[in-house]
Design a protein around this motif. Structure first.
Motif, PDB file in Angstrom:
ATOM      1  N   LEU A 218      62.603   2.589  60.944  1.00 51.98           N
ATOM      2  CA  LEU A 218      64.023   2.459  61.289  1.00 51.98           C
ATOM      3  C   LEU A 218      64.722   3.809  61.277  1.00 51.98           C
ATOM      4  N   GLY A 219      64.502   4.590  60.227  1.00 54.20           N
ATOM      5  CA  GLY A 219      65.130   5.909  60.150  1.00 54.20           C
ATOM      6  C   GLY A 219      64.688   6.821  61.281  1.00 54.20           C
ATOM      7  N   GLY A 220      63.391   6.805  61.589  1.00 52.36           N
ATOM      8  CA  GLY A 220      62.894   7.609  62.708  1.00 52.36           C
ATOM      9  C   GLY A 220      63.502   7.170  64.024  1.00 52.36           C
ATOM     10  N   ALA A 221      63.645   5.863  64.204  1.00 53.22           N
ATOM     11  CA  ALA A 221      64.244   5.359  65.440  1.00 53.22           C
ATOM     12  C   ALA A 221      65.717   5.743  65.547  1.00 53.22           C
ATOM     13  N   LEU A 222      66.435   5.662  64.445  1.00 49.66           N
ATOM     14  CA  LEU A 222      67.864   5.986  64.485  1.00 49.66           C
ATOM     15  C   LEU A 222      68.109   7.455  64.776  1.00 49.66           C
ATOM     16  N   VAL A 223      67.341   8.346  64.139  1.00 50.88           N
ATOM     17  CA  VAL A 223      67.550   9.770  64.416  1.00 50.88           C
ATOM     18  C   VAL A 223      66.993  10.141  65.784  1.00 50.88           C
ATOM     19  N   GLY A 224      65.980   9.424  66.247  1.00 47.94           N
ATOM     20  CA  GLY A 224      65.439   9.689  67.574  1.00 47.94           C
ATOM     21  C   GLY A 224      66.375   9.241  68.681  1.00 47.94           C
ATOM     22  N   LEU A 225      67.042   8.113  68.486  1.00 46.05           N
ATOM     23  CA  LEU A 225      67.924   7.581  69.526  1.00 46.05           C
ATOM     24  C   LEU A 225      69.089   8.497  69.844  1.00 46.05           C
ATOM     25  N   VAL A 226      69.636   9.168  68.855  1.00 46.24           N
ATOM     26  CA  VAL A 226      70.813   9.993  69.112  1.00 46.24           C
ATOM     27  C   VAL A 226      70.451  11.431  69.488  1.00 46.24           C
TER      28      VAL A 226
ATOM     29  N   VAL B 130      55.850  10.371  57.204  1.00 46.55           N
ATOM     30  CA  VAL B 130      55.927  11.267  58.369  1.00 46.55           C
ATOM     31  C   VAL B 130      55.419  10.553  59.623  1.00 46.55           C
ATOM     32  N   GLY B 131      54.279   9.881  59.509  1.00 46.89           N
ATOM     33  CA  GLY B 131      53.710   9.192  60.664  1.00 46.89           C
ATOM     34  C   GLY B 131      54.560   8.034  61.158  1.00 46.89           C
ATOM     35  N   LEU B 132      55.051   7.223  60.242  1.00 46.13           N
ATOM     36  CA  LEU B 132      55.868   6.076  60.657  1.00 46.13           C
ATOM     37  C   LEU B 132      57.218   6.515  61.208  1.00 46.13           C
ATOM     38  N   SER B 133      57.778   7.578  60.674  1.00 42.90           N
ATOM     39  CA  SER B 133      59.048   8.084  61.206  1.00 42.90           C
ATOM     40  C   SER B 133      58.850   8.660  62.603  1.00 42.90           C
ATOM     41  N   ALA B 134      57.737   9.345  62.810  1.00 39.26           N
ATOM     42  CA  ALA B 134      57.434   9.867  64.151  1.00 39.26           C
ATOM     43  C   ALA B 134      57.223   8.717  65.126  1.00 39.26           C
ATOM     44  N   LEU B 135      56.543   7.673  64.673  1.00 37.26           N
ATOM     45  CA  LEU B 135      56.338   6.495  65.521  1.00 37.26           C
ATOM     46  C   LEU B 135      57.671   5.857  65.894  1.00 37.26           C
ATOM     47  N   GLY B 136      58.568   5.709  64.939  1.00 33.26           N
ATOM     48  CA  GLY B 136      59.877   5.125  65.217  1.00 33.26           C
ATOM     49  C   GLY B 136      60.707   5.972  66.166  1.00 33.26           C
ATOM     50  N   SER B 137      60.556   7.293  66.078  1.00 35.98           N
ATOM     51  CA  SER B 137      61.372   8.165  66.927  1.00 35.98           C
ATOM     52  C   SER B 137      60.936   8.123  68.397  1.00 35.98           C
ATOM     53  N   LEU B 138      59.768   7.587  68.669  1.00 36.06           N
ATOM     54  CA  LEU B 138      59.312   7.486  70.062  1.00 36.06           C
ATOM     55  C   LEU B 138      60.123   6.503  70.888  1.00 36.06           C
ATOM     56  N   VAL B 139      60.979   5.737  70.226  1.00 33.14           N
ATOM     57  CA  VAL B 139      61.867   4.838  70.943  1.00 33.14           C
ATOM     58  C   VAL B 139      62.807   5.640  71.853  1.00 33.14           C
TER      59      VAL B 139
END
Length: 113
Positions: free
Chosen positions: A42-50, A100-109
């Motif tokens: 979730l955190g990776g996705a949120l920082v990746g989205l913006v 690190v891996g799960l945050s990177a995965l989430g940021s791919l959104v």
């Protein structure tokens, strides 16, 4: 254009709003990671989205994962067990790799939206 997409476009182009949204995403992600490991995604996705583009989104996701691990290591150090933690070998590597891996995965959104 949908309301969410218009908001994301505005946030991505305005530097001040983007930094605020990044800070909010980090706070929400760290709070969620305290409860469940999905918080890293979730955190990776949120920082990746913006983030302005997919490359910066991936870097922001990795940065969030490193920050989440640093917070955990700080909590371990505050309890006086940092040396024991550092000597755990493979479990240490796993405890670094998961956030690190799960945050990177989430940021791919960011590549999708």
């Amino acid at each position: 254009m949908s309301v969410a997409r218009a908001w994301l476009t505005e946030v991505r182009t305005n530097r001040r709003e983007r930094w605020f949204a990044l800070a909010a995403g980090v706070a929400v992600g760290l709070a969620a990671a305290q409860v469940h490991w999905y918080g890293f995604v979730l955190g990776g996705a949120l920082v990746g989205l913006v983030s302005t583009d997919a490359k910066r989104g991936l870097l922001a996701g990795i940065g969030f994962g490193v920050l989440a691990w640093a917070v955990f290591a700080g909590l371990v150090a505050a309890n006086g067990n940092l040396l024991k933690y550092a000597g755990m070998g493979r479990l240490l590597y796993l405890s670094v790799g998961i956030p690190v891996g799960l945050s990177a995965l989430g940021s791919l959104v960011r590549g999708v939206v």
